[in-house]
Design an enzyme around this catalytic site. Structure first.
Site, PDB file in Angstrom:
ATOM      1  N   SER A  39       0.823  -1.006   0.129  1.00 28.86           N
ATOM      2  CA  SER A  39      -0.044  -0.024   0.046  1.00 28.86           C
ATOM      3  C   SER A  39       0.858   1.250  -0.014  1.00 28.86           C
ATOM      4  O   SER A  39       1.979   1.167  -0.470  1.00 28.86           O
ATOM      5  CB  SER A  39      -0.849   0.041   1.131  1.00 28.86           C
TER       6      SER A  39
ATOM      7  N   LYS B 215      -4.893   3.299  -3.250  1.00 30.82           N
ATOM      8  CA  LYS B 215      -4.424   2.611  -2.013  1.00 30.82           C
ATOM      9  C   LYS B 215      -5.487   2.729  -0.836  1.00 30.82           C
ATOM     10  O   LYS B 215      -5.215   1.457  -0.187  1.00 30.82           O
ATOM     11  CB  LYS B 215      -3.187   3.180  -1.941  1.00 30.82           C
TER      12      LYS B 215
HETATM   13  P1  NAP Z   1       8.519   0.427  -9.190  1.00 29.14           P
HETATM   14  O1  NAP Z   1      10.025  -0.243  -9.340  1.00 29.14           O
HETATM   15  O2  NAP Z   1       8.168   1.397 -10.498  1.00 29.14           O
HETATM   16  O3  NAP Z   1       7.671  -0.759  -9.202  1.00 29.14           O
HETATM   17  C1  NAP Z   1       6.202  -0.888  -9.727  1.00 29.14           C
HETATM   18  C2  NAP Z   1       6.274  -2.189 -10.540  1.00 29.14           C
HETATM   19  O4  NAP Z   1       5.101  -2.551 -10.993  1.00 29.14           O
HETATM   20  C3  NAP Z   1       7.461  -2.243 -11.675  1.00 29.14           C
HETATM   21  O5  NAP Z   1       8.212  -3.235 -11.763  1.00 29.14           O
HETATM   22  C4  NAP Z   1       6.358  -2.138 -12.873  1.00 29.14           C
HETATM   23  O6  NAP Z   1       6.903  -2.936 -13.957  1.00 29.14           O
HETATM   24  C5  NAP Z   1       5.164  -2.777 -12.204  1.00 29.14           C
HETATM   25  N1  NAP Z   1       3.818  -2.287 -13.026  1.00 29.14           N
HETATM   26  C6  NAP Z   1       3.529  -1.194 -13.008  1.00 29.14           C
HETATM   27  N2  NAP Z   1       2.214  -1.435 -13.834  1.00 29.14           N
HETATM   28  C7  NAP Z   1       1.924  -2.466 -14.129  1.00 29.14           C
HETATM   29  C8  NAP Z   1       1.025  -3.241 -14.542  1.00 29.14           C
HETATM   30  N3  NAP Z   1      -0.251  -2.600 -15.334  1.00 29.14           N
HETATM   31  N4  NAP Z   1       0.933  -4.470 -14.628  1.00 29.14           N
HETATM   32  C9  NAP Z   1       2.045  -5.199 -13.937  1.00 29.14           C
HETATM   33  N5  NAP Z   1       2.996  -4.799 -13.579  1.00 29.14           N
HETATM   34  C10 NAP Z   1       2.998  -3.441 -13.660  1.00 29.14           C
HETATM   35  O7  NAP Z   1       8.117   1.409  -8.153  1.00 29.14           O
HETATM   36  P2  NAP Z   1       8.453   1.324  -6.398  1.00 29.14           P
HETATM   37  O8  NAP Z   1       8.593   2.663  -6.093  1.00 29.14           O
HETATM   38  O9  NAP Z   1       9.582   0.262  -6.040  1.00 29.14           O
HETATM   39  O10 NAP Z   1       6.989   0.822  -6.011  1.00 29.14           O
HETATM   40  C11 NAP Z   1       6.616  -0.539  -5.555  1.00 29.14           C
HETATM   41  C12 NAP Z   1       5.395  -0.545  -4.686  1.00 29.14           C
HETATM   42  O11 NAP Z   1       5.706   0.109  -3.470  1.00 29.14           O
HETATM   43  C13 NAP Z   1       4.205   0.093  -5.189  1.00 29.14           C
HETATM   44  O12 NAP Z   1       3.086  -0.393  -4.933  1.00 29.14           O
HETATM   45  C14 NAP Z   1       4.005   1.660  -4.645  1.00 29.14           C
HETATM   46  O13 NAP Z   1       2.723   2.111  -4.585  1.00 29.14           O
HETATM   47  C15 NAP Z   1       4.704   1.327  -3.428  1.00 29.14           C
HETATM   48  N6  NAP Z   1       5.329   2.339  -2.637  1.00 29.14           N
HETATM   49  C16 NAP Z   1       6.598   2.944  -3.034  1.00 29.14           C
HETATM   50  C17 NAP Z   1       7.070   3.793  -1.942  1.00 29.14           C
HETATM   51  C18 NAP Z   1       8.270   4.475  -2.503  1.00 29.14           C
HETATM   52  O14 NAP Z   1       8.989   5.380  -1.880  1.00 29.14           O
HETATM   53  N7  NAP Z   1       8.986   3.976  -3.618  1.00 29.14           N
HETATM   54  C19 NAP Z   1       6.281   4.237  -0.939  1.00 29.14           C
HETATM   55  C20 NAP Z   1       5.103   3.878  -0.563  1.00 29.14           C
HETATM   56  C21 NAP Z   1       4.634   2.799  -1.463  1.00 29.14           C
HETATM   57  P3  NAP Z   1       6.672  -2.290 -15.412  1.00 29.14           P
HETATM   58  O15 NAP Z   1       6.370  -0.949 -15.641  1.00 29.14           O
HETATM   59  O16 NAP Z   1       7.624  -3.204 -16.549  1.00 29.14           O
HETATM   60  O17 NAP Z   1       5.203  -3.135 -15.668  1.00 29.14           O
END
Ligand code: NAP
Ligand code: COA
Length: 278
Positions: free
Chosen positions: A152, A170
């Site tokens: 989330s 979320k």
């Molecule tokens: P990220 O590396 O961009 O991770 C998102 C992943 O989801 C990517 O590997 C992307 O790969 C995949 N994705 C996106 N759209 C998709 C789709 N339609 N179908 C299947 N796969 C899909 O970013 P991240 O920052 O690590 O985020 C990961 C999770 O953590 C997310 O749920 C985000 O909301 C959560 N989050 C992150 C943070 C932070 O500080 N980064 C904070 C709070 C929550 P493709 O584009 O190749 O599909």
């Protein structure tokens, strides 16, 4: 990776973990922590090259437990593609013990500029995608009395400027999680959410922050640092382990205390960004 030093390296040997969006960032960190503890790991996403690269590292991590790794392209907005990926996981790795619903999309956009399709796109990926994955994995999770971890975000309960779409999506994910905890508890299936704080080196943080604000933002976190993907991976391993066998329906904040101090710094930052910088 701390888990390798503090937990039995075979804790998840013979178990299967499937991670949506597992090709990068936090979700790959989660997949890596399970692999380091011996799990078979399946990952999906839209970009096959990225998944294949991630799979190489995962195979090194679970080799000690004869772990298998499957990388399969599937868009979580496409239920048929996800059904096929999850069926293939069962055939090649065994039935799923742990589903991690982590795929998400994000961008900064003022509410008055957000188009209906922009709003819908994030709801489709984050919320519907989490539902599609849960539904597709249900029979396997029931067979294994497994668990679901939803990735989330703090926007679910701390409103944040230019993040209306993400907050709505979320919050829906956390509500879905609670409903599944209630409905599927009778099958022994647990469901929980993890809320990462700002996690260094990730696409998500890159989209919300900027190098100019990083130092101030870190000092604003009560623990005075950004999180790491391993901080989230370790929480995931805990929630999926026997240590958490009576924990279901919870939202676990892994954020160094960030939610306690609200979103004021981020709001000020994004609202002064020139349009081209978002
Ligand atoms: P990220 O590396 O961009 O991770 C998102 C992943 O989801 C990517 O590997 C992307 O790969 C995949 N994705 C996106 N759209 C998709 C789709 N339609 N179908 C299947 N796969 C899909 O970013 P991240 O920052 O690590 O985020 C990961 C999770 O953590 C997310 O749920 C985000 O909301 C959560 N989050 C992150 C943070 C932070 O500080 N980064 C904070 C709070 C929550 P493709 O584009 O190749 O599909
Ligand atoms: N600002 C405003 N609207 C935006 C936008 C932005 N930065 N980026 C996309 N949109 C809108 C598009 O304009 C479009 O709406 P429209 O048809 O009314 O013009 C809609 O969102 C869909 O855009 P599209 O590029 O077709 O979506 P996609 O399915 O190819 O990609 C995204 C999905 C937009 C979420 C993309 O950013 C993505 O793939 N993200 C995955 C990685 C990620 O976000 N990681 C961080 C996870 S927290």
């Amino acid at each position: 990776m701390i888990v390798q030093h503090h937990l039995p390296r075979d804790l998840f040997r013979g178990k299967t973990v499937f991670v949506t969006g597992g090709g990068s960032g936090i979700n790959l960190g989660v997949a890596s922590n399970f692999a380091a503890l011996g799990a078979h790991v399946g990952i999906c996403g839209r970009t096959k090259d990225k998944l294949d690269r991630a799979a190489v590292g995962l195979r090194e991590l679970n080799a000690h437990a004869d772990g298998k790794v499957l990388a399969v392209a599937a868009d979580v907005r496409d239920p048929a593609a996800l059904d096929a990926a999850i069926a293939r996981t069962q055939a090649e790795l065994g039935p799923i013990d742990v589903l991690v619903a982590g795929a998400a999309g994000n961008f900064l956009c003022p509410a008055e500029e957000l188009t209906p399709n922009g709003f819908k796109t994030v709801i489709d990926i984050d919320l519907l995608g989490s539902f599609h994955a849960s539904r597709a994995a249900f029979e396997q999770l029931r067979e294994r009395r497994g668990c679901i971890l939803f990735i989330s975000a703090p926007q679910a309960f701390v409103p944040q400027a230019y993040q209306l779409h993400v907050g709505a999506a979320k919050a829906g994910v956390d509500n879905l999680m609670r409903n599944l905890a209630v409905e599927w508890g009778r099958h022994g299936i647990r469901a929980n959410s993890i809320v990462p704080g700002p996690i260094e080196g990730t696409e998500g943080l890159k989209r919300l922050s900027s190098p100019e604000v990083d130092e101030r933002a870190k000092q604003a976190v009560p623990l005075h640092r950004y999180g790491t993907v391993d901080d989230i991976g370790q929480a995931a391993v805990f929630l999926a382990s026997p240590l958490a066998s009576y924990i279901t329906g919870t939202v676990l904040l892994v954020d160094g205390g960030s939610a306690l101090v609200g979103s004021a710094l981020w709001n000020e930052t994004v609202q002064t960004l020139p349009r081209g910088k978002r």
